[in-house]
Design a protein around this motif. Structure first.
Motif, mmCIF file in Angstrom:
data_model
loop_
_atom_site.group_PDB
_atom_site.id
_atom_site.type_symbol
_atom_site.label_atom_id
_atom_site.label_comp_id
_atom_site.label_asym_id
_atom_site.label_seq_id
_atom_site.Cartn_x
_atom_site.Cartn_y
_atom_site.Cartn_z
ATOM 1 N N CYS B 179 0.843 -1.198 0.000
ATOM 2 C CA CYS B 179 0.000 0.000 0.000
ATOM 3 C C CYS B 179 0.883 1.254 0.000
ATOM 4 C CB CYS B 179 -0.886 -0.017 1.230
ATOM 5 S SG CYS B 179 -1.937 1.430 1.386
ATOM 6 N N PHE B 181 0.486 3.844 1.491
ATOM 7 C CA PHE B 181 0.640 4.365 2.850
ATOM 8 C C PHE B 181 1.586 3.512 3.695
ATOM 9 C CE2 PHE B 181 -3.486 5.983 1.440
ATOM 10 C CZ PHE B 181 -3.269 7.337 1.626
ATOM 11 N N ALA B 182 2.075 2.415 3.128
ATOM 12 C CA ALA B 182 2.998 1.563 3.893
ATOM 13 C C ALA B 182 4.375 1.535 3.254
ATOM 14 C CB ALA B 182 2.431 0.145 3.985
ATOM 15 N N ARG B 183 4.570 2.380 2.229
ATOM 16 C CA ARG B 183 5.840 2.294 1.512
ATOM 17 C C ARG B 183 7.001 2.833 2.330
ATOM 18 N NH1 ARG B 183 3.836 4.382 -4.352
ATOM 19 N NH2 ARG B 183 2.893 2.427 -5.048
ATOM 20 N N ASN B 184 6.713 3.796 3.190
ATOM 21 C CA ASN B 184 7.802 4.438 3.898
ATOM 22 C C ASN B 184 7.425 4.641 5.356
ATOM 23 O OD1 ASN B 184 10.049 5.856 4.572
ATOM 24 N ND2 ASN B 184 10.003 7.147 2.731
ATOM 25 N N PRO B 185 7.408 3.541 6.104
ATOM 26 C CA PRO B 185 6.857 3.615 7.462
ATOM 27 C C PRO B 185 7.584 4.612 8.357
ATOM 28 C CG PRO B 185 7.742 1.401 6.978
ATOM 29 C CD PRO B 185 7.843 2.193 5.721
ATOM 30 N N PRO B 211 -8.915 4.583 -1.904
ATOM 31 C CA PRO B 211 -10.020 4.229 -1.013
ATOM 32 C C PRO B 211 -11.359 4.898 -1.350
ATOM 33 C CG PRO B 211 -8.034 4.687 0.262
ATOM 34 C CD PRO B 211 -7.747 5.102 -1.151
ATOM 35 N N ASN B 239 -16.695 7.861 1.605
ATOM 36 C CA ASN B 239 -16.522 8.477 2.924
ATOM 37 C C ASN B 239 -15.398 9.492 2.783
ATOM 38 O OD1 ASN B 239 -16.347 9.127 5.621
ATOM 39 N ND2 ASN B 239 -16.385 7.017 6.348
ATOM 40 N N ALA B 242 -13.588 10.960 5.997
ATOM 41 C CA ALA B 242 -12.645 10.052 6.652
ATOM 42 C C ALA B 242 -11.359 9.979 5.853
ATOM 43 C CB ALA B 242 -13.270 8.670 6.815
ATOM 44 N N HIS B 243 -11.475 9.951 4.529
ATOM 45 C CA HIS B 243 -10.239 9.810 3.766
ATOM 46 C C HIS B 243 -9.429 11.101 3.764
ATOM 47 C CE1 HIS B 243 -7.325 7.766 1.524
ATOM 48 N NE2 HIS B 243 -7.455 8.478 0.423
ATOM 49 N N GLU B 245 -9.216 13.056 6.242
ATOM 50 C CA GLU B 245 -8.506 13.011 7.529
ATOM 51 C C GLU B 245 -7.270 12.125 7.440
ATOM 52 O OE1 GLU B 245 -11.114 11.880 10.767
ATOM 53 O OE2 GLU B 245 -12.491 13.497 10.218
ATOM 54 N N VAL B 246 -7.430 10.991 6.748
ATOM 55 C CA VAL B 246 -6.287 10.091 6.581
ATOM 56 C C VAL B 246 -5.150 10.825 5.887
ATOM 57 C CG1 VAL B 246 -5.434 8.085 5.302
ATOM 58 C CG2 VAL B 246 -7.594 7.934 6.556
ATOM 59 N N LYS B 249 -3.560 13.218 8.080
ATOM 60 C CA LYS B 249 -2.775 12.533 9.103
ATOM 61 C C LYS B 249 -1.405 12.127 8.544
ATOM 62 C CE LYS B 249 -3.019 8.062 10.580
ATOM 63 N NZ LYS B 249 -3.659 6.854 11.077
ATOM 64 N N ASN C 32 9.387 -3.310 0.984
ATOM 65 C CA ASN C 32 9.609 -3.405 2.424
ATOM 66 C C ASN C 32 8.639 -4.345 3.134
ATOM 67 O OD1 ASN C 32 7.522 -1.685 1.862
ATOM 68 N ND2 ASN C 32 7.835 -0.412 3.657
ATOM 69 N N LEU C 236 -14.010 3.198 5.266
ATOM 70 C CA LEU C 236 -14.068 3.585 3.851
ATOM 71 C C LEU C 236 -14.745 2.503 3.010
ATOM 72 C CD1 LEU C 236 -10.371 4.789 3.759
ATOM 73 C CD2 LEU C 236 -12.368 6.291 3.738
#
Ligand code: FAD
Ligand code: SF4
Ligand code: SF4
Ligand code: SF4
Ligand code: SF4
Ligand code: FES
Lengths: 282, 276, 346
Positions: B179, B181-185, B211, B239, B242-243, B245-246, B249, C32, C236
């Motif tokens: 994802c 959003f998980a590429r660069n924790p 999303p 939504n 909500a997105h 906000e994501v 964030k 990763n 979502l």
């Protein structure tokens, strides 16, 4: 690779008869190509399949006591599969999987008074049980049939309905939500729930069997509540989205406070006592 | 195969758009040969010169932004049995609707420079269903060829095409992508922490509109290592809050979020607002 | 129990890749993260992974699977079952337990050969968890180790893997490495015991519930006002928490035709109860229209439904949903803790 034991391979059935019931509903008479019998119980359904279009769950509307080995489906054209079927002609073939599901408890109902309440297309599954009961008339006590439609032209199976009206051993009332001025209609005008107060209900003996569109159940149940009919003497046939018909795909699941049910296996016919606590059921 | 005489006739038309979707169709190679077996293409600027006014299926590309466009579209609607929106400009207003949220003069200046006063364009670019009834949609910028085939096949069979109502994430997960959003924790964690501690992120974060975007493209952009820009438009009931906000964030500023949402969703967001 | 040196193990895997007619699958790095994928070389096998993006269910119930092929001209339909025999390396205990749950579903309902044949033709090589994802709560769910569900089970004991044999299939596979196998003594057995003893420390320590309380807690919270609405507010409806879950198996069925309209396939594809149209029928009736209803439904499936049916809690604590939910609201620990603490959500 080919597979011999697939749960998803339909068997071919040929359309041997087709009759228009209303402007958007047709009755199809089907026969398996391999000559086998469907062997269904009233209230069960099949997955009707048209290659290239898809599958749809459809109740078997004929009684197992009539016309076998062929069986009848009463289908309203609302979407892809049902419209495609309406375009097909006698002689063409469709696919059938099934019969599936738990039907009406024809045995348990024996010796009791019956109150059938059908709304619109809900007559399709109920007709299977009604004709089954009429063909085993001596096994059952009093029979009441209430049948409601939106308007007169939507009433189906007129020949059978007028036969119920003629018979002395059946109490029958039909109603329509409204009747256009120019149409001649001898039945009642008003929603089906208005017919319930007029029925003689024996709290020890009467079993109500209800089938109709989702919105109908709530109001019918309220009326039966007023009559104080015990909940375990009410049976309902529920509609859900179904993809497999065999308890796998998850689409038809209904959650309740204590347990969850699969409409395709535990139903589509449910005892009201069992599902009344299910927020998602009615 | 259908006999020659009953083959439906197909025509392609373009309005304000880049014709990229027609190119996708023209580039279909073997598939186009199959297509020609089942339909007669009578009007297709990308690959032919002859024109006809006699057609059954009209594929319309581009959004509508002038009175003249609207009239021409109405004419097409009268001629055709089926009108299909081809590509996001026609289906959802697409990238042309980016200007819907901007002052009109500015847009005109920017796009047309000195010629600005000669153009009598509306101040919004509209999808074709804002003007006429539409029988089918092929989303995407550009469209996905398999989906185009599916829509044509469905029309010819008289069925509603099966177009996803769920978001791109579904396909993205089926493709087992990492994802966005998980590429660069590490960076994300630092951003999220900064946002909590100081009320704003340390640097601009990752974004993906998957999303809230309608699936059907097989999440192709994420598969290729980029991100979903939302080219297929919003899902039916997004939504959005909500997105947003994501995204905030993870380190997008409020303005950046709005800009991302306006790239393709301009018209749809207006519509959603009007519904409420 | 046997043991095999790590170098010998790599040779064994490389030989399988070269000579075995079956497809050899193993956990590998995917930028990763990690994923099960066909192995090109034993070098790529990462038995020290924490968790994979998708569970290995994709090999028994593929994302898209053809069930039936048809020719509309001839009206002919043929059932198909694409079975690719596989050897799968590196399945963690929680995923092995999830697979055993799936087996029950597909066996005990109707004996679904499309699933079962793929299972029969696969050899499952498990591995005890060297690392755990920060989201995993397998220990709490009792799925950090397993005595069943594998054909072979590996444990990293330093320069060797201890190998436990779980089935005939497993010992047959091991035949091919026979010459490289060592017998084990007290030392190796002790190391495996220690490995398992240290496992609990690898997992997060915030779960406050016991898995077998879940059916009761869920029944209590089923009708709790506001609880599900509150928890689902940022959902979502993207279905990620379904798709990545090793015990989710709901599917859709659809026909896909080629453009000449003569040939086509009936496919079964992954579906998810969190998606808006999951319970929608013709005429716009949707039996779980609100996201809160769908959110609750997922929890009922994980914590109660499978328990009522088979006695299993269908959350194995892998933490995939917790990690991959973009708005970060799918963590079962969070919801189960709230129930345990008696929060009512408002
Ligand atoms: C147990 C049962 C018995 C039924 N009996 C009859 C009957 O006797 N006669 C009749 O005309 N209709 C009946 N229906 C309703 C009928 O199944 C739907 O109208 C039909 O599925 C619509 O399919 P479609 O492809 O034409 O519509 P589409 O809207 O194109 O449907 C697309 C898909 O959505 C699903 N779907 C849509 N609506 C429904 C629905 N209402 N129920 C289940 N799945 C749905 C189907 O999988 C379908 O393939 C019954 C439904 C159930 C559950
Ligand atoms: S579509 Fe975007 S947000 Fe969704 S899973 Fe893929 S990368 Fe993540
Ligand atoms: S991933 Fe997003 S931007 Fe890319 S094609 Fe799909 S919808 Fe369009
Ligand atoms: S992953 Fe999260 S946002 Fe997506 S459906 Fe599940 S709970 Fe909702
Ligand atoms: S619910 Fe979440 S944590 Fe539990 S098994 Fe499924 S994906 Fe793993
Ligand atoms: S229809 Fe698939 S589970 Fe009931």
């Amino acid at each position: 690779m080919e597979s011999n034991d697939s749960l998803f391979l339909p068997e071919q059935a040929r359309i041997i008869g087709e009759r228009e019931l209303t402007s958007n509903t047709k009755l199809f008479d089907l026969n398996f190509e391999n000559g086998k019998e469907l062997n269904h119980e009233p209230g069960q359904f099949v997955e009707l399949s048209i290659a290239g279009i898809g599958e749809a769950p459809i109740s078997v509307t004929s009684s197992p006591t009539r016309g076998t080995p062929s069986f009848e489906l009463c289908v309203r054209a609302v979407g892809n599969v049902t419209n495609a079927l309406h375009r097909m002609n006698v002689g063409e073939t469709v696919g059938i999987r099934g019969p599936f599901g738990t039907g009406f408890p024809a045995e348990e109902l024996k010796g009791h008074d019956l109150l059938f309440i059908a709304g619109g297309l809900g007559i399709a599954p109920l007709r299977s049980l009604i004709n089954y009961v009429l063909d085993n008339r001596d096994d059952y006590n009093e029979i009441n049939i209430l049948y409601g439609c939106k308007k007169p032209c939507e009433q189906m199976f007129e020949d059978e309905v007028s036969n119920w009206a003629r018979r002395q051993d059946i109490y029958h009332e039909a109603t329509v939500d409204y009747c256009p001025d120019e149409v001649c209609w001898e039945g009642n005008v008003g929603v089906i729930t208005e017919l319930i107060p007029g029925v003689d209900i024996d709290l020890d003996e009467t079993y109500a069997v209800v089938c109709g569109p989702p919105v109908m159940y709530k109001f019918v149940l309220q009326e039966l509540e007023k009559k104080e009919l015990p909940h375990d003497q009410i049976y309902l046939s529920l509609e859900r989205r179904m993809k497999c018909g065999i308890g796998e795909c998850g689409h038809c699941q209904i959650n309740g406070a204590e347990e969850e049910l699969y409409a395709c296996q535990d139903g589509p016919v449910f005892n009201y006592e069992r599902i009344k606590g299910f927020e998602e059921a009615i | 195969m259908k006999p020659e005489s009953v083959k439906p006739k197909v025509a392609f038309f373009d309005f304000a758009g880049c014709e990229g979707d027609q190119l996708q169709v023209a580039n279909m190679e073997e598939k186009i040969l199959d297509l020609i077996e089942v339909v007669d293409v009578v009007n297709f600027r990308e690959i032919m010169t002859e024109r006809s006014e006699d057609y059954d299926i009209a594929f319309v590309e581009g959004s509508i932004a002038t009175d003249h466009d609207a009239e021409r579209l109405q004419g097409i609607r009268e001629n055709a049995s089926w009108v299909v929106a081809l590509g996001s400009c026609a289906a959802i207003g697409g990238i042309n609707s980016i200007r819907n949220s901007q002052p009109y003069d500015l847009v005109q200046d920017r796009v047309y420079g000195d010629d600005a006063d000669k153009i009598e364009a509306w101040d919004v670019a509209k999808p074709i269903d804002a003007i006429v009834d539409v029988d089918g949609y092929v989303y995407g910028c550009p469209i996905n060829q398999d989906e185009f085939v599916h829509v044509v096949e469905s029309l010819l069979q008289g069925k509603d095409p099966n177009i996803p109502t769920y978001p791109v994430c579904v396909e993205c997960k089926m493709n087992e992508n990492v994802c966005v959003f998980a590429r660069n924790p590490e960076k994300n964690a630092a951003n999220i922490k900064a946002a909590v501690d100081n009320g704003s992120p340390a640097e601009s974060g990752p974004f993906c509109l998957g999303p809230v975007t309608r699936a059907g493209c097989d999440s192709q952009c994420v598969n290729e290592g980029t991100t979903c820009w939302g080219c297929r438009g919003l899902v039916p009931n997004p939504n959005e809050n909500a997105h947003q906000e994501v995204l905030e964030k993870y380190g997008l500023s409020v303005d950046e979020v709005i800009n991302k949402f306006n790239l393709y969703f301009g018209w749809q967001q207006e519509e959603l607002k009007n519904e409420q | 129990m046997k043991a095999i040196g790590k170098a010998e193990f790599s040779n064994f895997v490389d030989e399988l890749i070269a000579d075995d007619p079956r497809e050899v699958i193993g956990v590998q790095a995917k930028s990763n993260k990690f994923a099960f994928d066909p192995l090109k070389s034993a070098e790529d096998l990462r038995l020290d992974y924490d968790v994979t993006i998708l569970p290995p269910k994709k090999y028994f119930m593929p994302q898209r699977e053809t069930l039936v092929k048809y020719n509309t001209n001839e009206g002919e339909m043929t059932a198909v079952n694409e079975v690719i025999p596989r050897i799968i390396f590196g399945i963690h205990p929680y995923d092995l337990i999830a697979i055993q749950q799936m087996d029950k579903v597909f066996e005990e309902t109707h004996s679904d050969e499309n699933y079962l044949a793929k299972r029969r033709e696969s050899v499952l090589v498990g591995v005890n968890m060297k690392n755990a994802s920060e989201w995993s709560f397998a220990h709490t769910m009792g799925t950090a180790t397993t005595d069943s569900g594998y054909d072979l089970m590996l444990t990293d004991i330093g320069d060797k893997y201890a190998v436990e044999i779980g089935s005939v299939k497993g010992s047959e596979l091991l035949e091919e490495a026979k010459s490289q196998l060592d017998d084990v003594g007290m030392e190796e057995i002790e190391k495996v015991r220690e490995f398992k003893e240290e496992l609990p420390d690898k997992f997060r320590d915030d779960p406050e519930f016991d898995p077998f309380e879940l059916p009761r807690l869920l029944s209590e919270y089923y009708g709790k006002d506001g609880f599900w609405e509150e928890n689902a507010e940022d959902c979502l409806s993207c279905g990620t928490c379904n798709l990545v879950c090793p015990t989710c198996y709901c599917f859709d069925v659809k026909d896909v035709n080629d453009i000449t309209l003569t040939e086509g396939e009936r496919l079964r594809t992954w579906d998810g109860c969190m998606l808006e149209a999951f319970a929608q029928v013709a005429g716009d009736e949707n039996f779980r229209e609100e996201k809160a209803a769908r959110y609750r439904h997922r929890y009922m499936r994980k914590g109660r439904y499978m328990y009522n049916k088979f006695g299993d809690i269908a959350c194995v604590g892998c933490g995939r949903c917790s990690e991959q939910c973009v708005p970060d609201i799918a963590d079962p620990v969070d919801v189960f803790n709230q129930m345990k603490e008696g929060t009512n959500g408002i």
